[in-house]
Design a protein around this motif. Structure first.
Motif, short mmCIF file in Angstrom:
data_model
loop_
_atom_site.label_atom_id
_atom_site.label_comp_id
_atom_site.label_asym_id
_atom_site.label_seq_id
_atom_site.Cartn_x
_atom_site.Cartn_y
_atom_site.Cartn_z
N ALA A 48 0.95 -1.87 0.17
CA ALA A 48 -0.15 -0.27 -0.24
C ALA A 48 0.58 0.89 0.12
O ALA A 48 0.88 2.14 -0.81
N ARG A 49 1.80 1.24 1.09
CA ARG A 49 3.22 2.27 1.11
C ARG A 49 3.52 2.64 -0.45
O ARG A 49 3.71 3.84 -0.78
N THR A 50 3.93 1.47 -1.23
CA THR A 50 4.36 1.58 -2.54
C THR A 50 3.21 2.25 -3.50
O THR A 50 3.59 2.62 -4.52
N ALA A 56 1.34 9.44 -5.86
CA ALA A 56 1.27 10.36 -5.29
C ALA A 56 3.19 11.30 -5.89
O ALA A 56 2.34 11.58 -6.46
N HIS A 57 3.69 10.44 -6.76
CA HIS A 57 4.71 11.01 -7.33
C HIS A 57 4.18 11.25 -9.24
O HIS A 57 4.36 12.46 -9.51
N ARG A 58 3.11 10.24 -9.25
CA ARG A 58 2.70 10.84 -10.53
C ARG A 58 1.75 11.96 -10.60
O ARG A 58 1.83 12.51 -12.24
N ILE A 63 3.75 19.13 -12.07
CA ILE A 63 3.36 20.53 -11.33
C ILE A 63 4.84 20.60 -12.00
O ILE A 63 5.41 20.16 -12.04
N PRO A 64 5.58 21.81 -12.73
CA PRO A 64 6.48 22.28 -12.42
C PRO A 64 7.52 22.11 -11.52
O PRO A 64 6.84 22.38 -10.18
N ALA A 65 8.79 21.61 -11.68
CA ALA A 65 9.64 21.47 -10.29
C ALA A 65 9.25 22.61 -9.17
O ALA A 65 9.72 22.18 -7.90
N PRO A 66 9.74 23.59 -9.87
CA PRO A 66 9.85 25.25 -9.02
C PRO A 66 8.73 25.48 -8.09
O PRO A 66 7.76 25.46 -6.07
N ASP A 67 7.56 24.96 -8.60
CA ASP A 67 6.18 25.04 -7.84
C ASP A 67 5.66 24.12 -7.28
O ASP A 67 5.08 24.57 -6.34
N ARG A 68 6.04 22.40 -7.46
CA ARG A 68 6.28 21.58 -7.07
C ARG A 68 6.94 21.29 -5.66
O ARG A 68 6.13 21.13 -4.07
#
Length: 88
Positions: A48-50, A56-58, A63-68
């Protein structure tokens, strides 16, 4: 856990019946029980954790990296603030 005691017992009963955890008396407090995940419980937790982390990663990679990074910092601040609130 800040869980409602009237509801958590049924959840624990179900997890124990499914072989996902064991409950043992606490030798230091006979009113309490120590919870331990079984091998199957640990496997399910890890799976479940994986799945949650992958989802969450997907989601976050949209979102663009700086905004993320700003978004994650904001979430972290909210989380830390909530930990300082007294339980309801």
């Amino acid at each position: 856990m800040r869980a409602d005691k009237t509801r958590i017992i049924a959840v624990l009963d179900d997890l124990e019946a499914r072989g996902l955890l064991t409950r043992q008396p606490d030798p230091k407090d006979r009113r309490a029980r120590l919870l331990s995940p079984t091998t199957e419980g640990r496997r399910l937790r890890d799976s479940a954790r994986t799945a949650i982390q992958d989802g969450a990663h997907r989601l976050l990679e949209q979102i663009p990296a700086p905004d993320r990074q700003a978004f994650l910092r904001g979430l972290h601040r909210l989380y830390e603030s909530s930990r300082q609130q007294p339980p309801r």
